[in-house]
Design an enzyme around this catalytic site. Structure first.
Site: not given
Ligand code: G6P
Length: 607
Positions: A2, A30, A79, A105-106, A480, A484, A487, A503, A602
């Site tokens: 948030c 965020r 959020w 937040n939290g 990765e 991508k 998400e 396997h 984010k």
């Molecule tokens: C969230 C984001 C990811 C990111 C992860 C870690 O899950 O959606 O894209 O990789 O957090 O974030 P950081 O800021 O610790 O790299």
């Protein structure tokens, strides 16, 4: 997750709402399912307005409603954690009397017990959130002084918070508090801004004071007071990187920025003659690093995938036993640590709750803690013993792209540094440095595949499942790449080691289940070719990511995307490019909300 913003000016002005909303919009990445604000009006009453959806909905609601706003104002973008997305659950939340307003937040972990207790005492709740109990606790503890009531209320809470409070009982001030959820105060000429992230206030001031855990700030019109003396820091972010420019999405902008962002990461940090890296952030622990013979890398999401690459390179080139673990696991498992162990935490934001908890746990147990982060002054940067900034500029897209390539480049710098402290030869060091210096130019070349990849996304857009395969340095890239597309486009994808499908995953393969194989001309090339044969024998469509000049692969794969040739440990920075672009174009075609993926945020500041 948030976002919090607060605004209070020296003389009380009418800019408060506009400035506050503009700052809040910079935090929308965020948390974005609802937004709200509370402010003074002419008659010195607190007015609270909320809207679900984007901040623009809140703006529309505010427009033409006849309010004559005065500051202070507090704002929030949410959020959802406790309670669904609704106006009632949006912040600010208020006490029974409508005189105390809180944004938070939290997570308050003991909120169920507190809610029960407060209800028994007669408090009436209007939302399902954990936050609302804070407003009622302040009401309960209020005895004429807002900060004192906030201080007493915090004593009841178990969990994490960054919060801001205003009250008509004690006007002309914002009271803020922090525990494991970032907050900072921006010091502009005629006003103060409170924010949960520096990016919200950067256009107003670069003078900031970060709150530490356990601190309360009282921000009056002409001064602010916090428990401990704080030092003012200068934010040295380049201005040009903010905004989306001509790009339709931040994700695409950030993908295209990678030649420049990786250049910033390595700039001034390479010593070509010595085949070494110069990392100012590690100078204070240079001697200690010589004694290290175990490394644990921790991170979450994309940062963890960068960590997996670090594991391969630190073992191969620096000769140090290295293990990568998800920060959310590391904090609870009983990993063996001692003073010959270094923990390397990787986080773009430097605020991810699980990663911070892992750092604290490792520090408590005697390990040296190092951080790789992008955000100057973030909690991670301040809580680790030493570290290296990735310097890739603000990353706004939730799907991390340029932060990843800069994290990998930083890990190569770290490998050089630790390797040259040990047995890495000057000649190998020089070869790595030489290739790294060419990386911005090679990234420009790799990005030329954009049009072809867009066509591939069109060709494959009807498929709902993808297998991503790679071996050795390409395995974390397979992970990765799958991450991508999951998400951004919400399709199922798995990232596997090339040798493993026999396997299990081969059972999935048919002409309806395509694979994306990362197969550069490296030390495991032949092995990976055999793995592709296994897919083709089961009629699986294959897209190959291969090294420029390899024509043979065209006989095997259905489609080939080429990347420039580089040393094996540097290739991941190039091979991820077509996968980022594929996820982006695929998600656009499937109508996904690229910069605000469904259910994701984010920066994940809750456990
Ligand atoms: C969230 C984001 C990811 C990111 C992860 C870690 O899950 O959606 O894209 O990789 O957090 O974030 P950081 O800021 O610790 O790299």
């Amino acid at each position: 997750m948030c976002g919090i913003v607060g605004y209070i000016s020296k003389s009380g002005d009418r800019k408060s709402i506009n400035v506050g909303i503009e700052a809040l919009k910079r935090l929308e990445y965020r948390g974005y399912d609802s937004a709200g604000l509370a402010f003074w009006d002419e008659s010195r009453q607190v007015i609270c307005q909320k809207a679900t959806g984007r901040i623009s909905n809140l703006e529309k609601k505010m427009g033409g409603n006849g309010f004559l706003p005065l500051d202070p104002v507090i704002l929030h973008t949410r959020w959802a954690t406790h309670g669904n997305v609704s106006e009632a659950n949006a912040h600010p939340h208020c006490d029974c009397t409508g005189n105390i307003f809180v944004v938070h937040n939290g997570i308050i972990e003991n909120y169920v017990a507190l809610r029960e207790q407060l209800s028994q005492e007669g408090h009436k709740f209007r939302s399902e959130t954990d936050t609302e109990i804070i407003a009622h606790l302040i009401e309960k503890c209020f005895n004429g002084n807002l900060e004192e009531a906030v201080r007493k209320s915090l004593g009841y809470l178990v969990g994490t918070y960054g919060l801001a409070v205003i009250s008509s009982y004690d006007p002309d001030k914002i009271v803020a508090a922090r525990l494991s959820s970032p907050l900072l105060i921006g010091l502009a000429d005629d006003h103060f801004l409170l924010a949960s992230d520096a990016s919200a206030i950067i256009s107003h001031t670069r003078k900031v004071v970060y709150l530490e855990d356990g601190e309360i700030a009282v921000i009056n019109r002409d001064k602010f007071t916090i428990i401990r003396e704080k030092k003012t820091e200068e934010l040295d972010w380049p201005e040009y990187q903010s905004g989306k420019g001509s790009f339709s999405h931040y994700m695409l902008k950030e993908i295209m920025e990678q030649p420049g962002s990786v250049e910033q990461t390595i700039k001034g940090r390479l010593i070509p003659d010595e085949g070494n890296a110069k990392l100012g952030g590690l100078e204070t622990v240079e001697k200690k690093l010589r004694q290290i013979d175990n490394i644990y890398i921790v991170g979450c999401g994309t940062s963890r995938h960068a960590g997996l690459l670090g594991e391969y390179m630190l073992e191969e080139y620096a000769g140090i036993r290295t293990k990568t673990e998800a920060a959310s696991e590391f904090r609870y498992r009983k990993t063996l640590l001692d003073d010959s162990t270094a923990l390397v935490a990787i986080s773009q934001s430097g605020e991810t709750a699980d990663t911070l908890a892992a750092i604290r746990e490792a520090g408590k147990r005697g390990a040296l803690t190092l951080g790789i982060t992008n955000v100057v002054g973030s909690t991670q940067a301040r809580e680790t013993d030493a570290g290296v900034y990735t310097r890739c500029g603000p990353e706004i897209g939730v799907a991390s792209t340029k932060a990843f390539t800069s994290q990998v480049a930083t890990l190569i710098l770290l490998t050089l540094f630790l390797g040259r402290q040990r047995h890495l030869t000057i000649t190998t060091g020089q070869r790595i440095v030489k290739d790294l210096l060419r990386m911005p130019e090679m990234l420009e070349a790799a990005l030329q595949c954009d049009t072809q990849v867009k066509q591939l996304a069109e060709k494959y857009q009807a498929f709902d499942n993808f297998l991503y395969l790679g071996r050795k340095y390409s395995y974390p890239i397979a992970r990765e790449g799958a991450h991508k597309i999951k998400e951004t486009a919400y399709v199922h994808a798995e990232g596997c080691r090339g040798g493993e499908p026999k396997h299990c995953e081969l059972a999935l393969i048919s002409d309806k289940f395509p694979s994306i194989c990362i197969v550069p001309s490296d030390s495991v090339y032949e092995k990976m070719i055999s793995n592709i044969e296994e897919l083709k024998a089961r009629n699986g469509p294959v897209i190959a990511i291969a090294t420029e000049g390899n024509r043979e692969i065209q006989n095997l794969a259905d489609d080939v995307v080429y990347i420039p040739e580089a040393m094996e440990l540097l290739t991941p920075i190039l091979s991820i490019i077509p996968l980022q672009l594929f996820a982006y174009h695929f998600a656009v075609l499937r109508g996904a909300d690229i910069d605000k993926p469904r259910n994701l945020a984010k920066s994940v500041t809750v456990e």
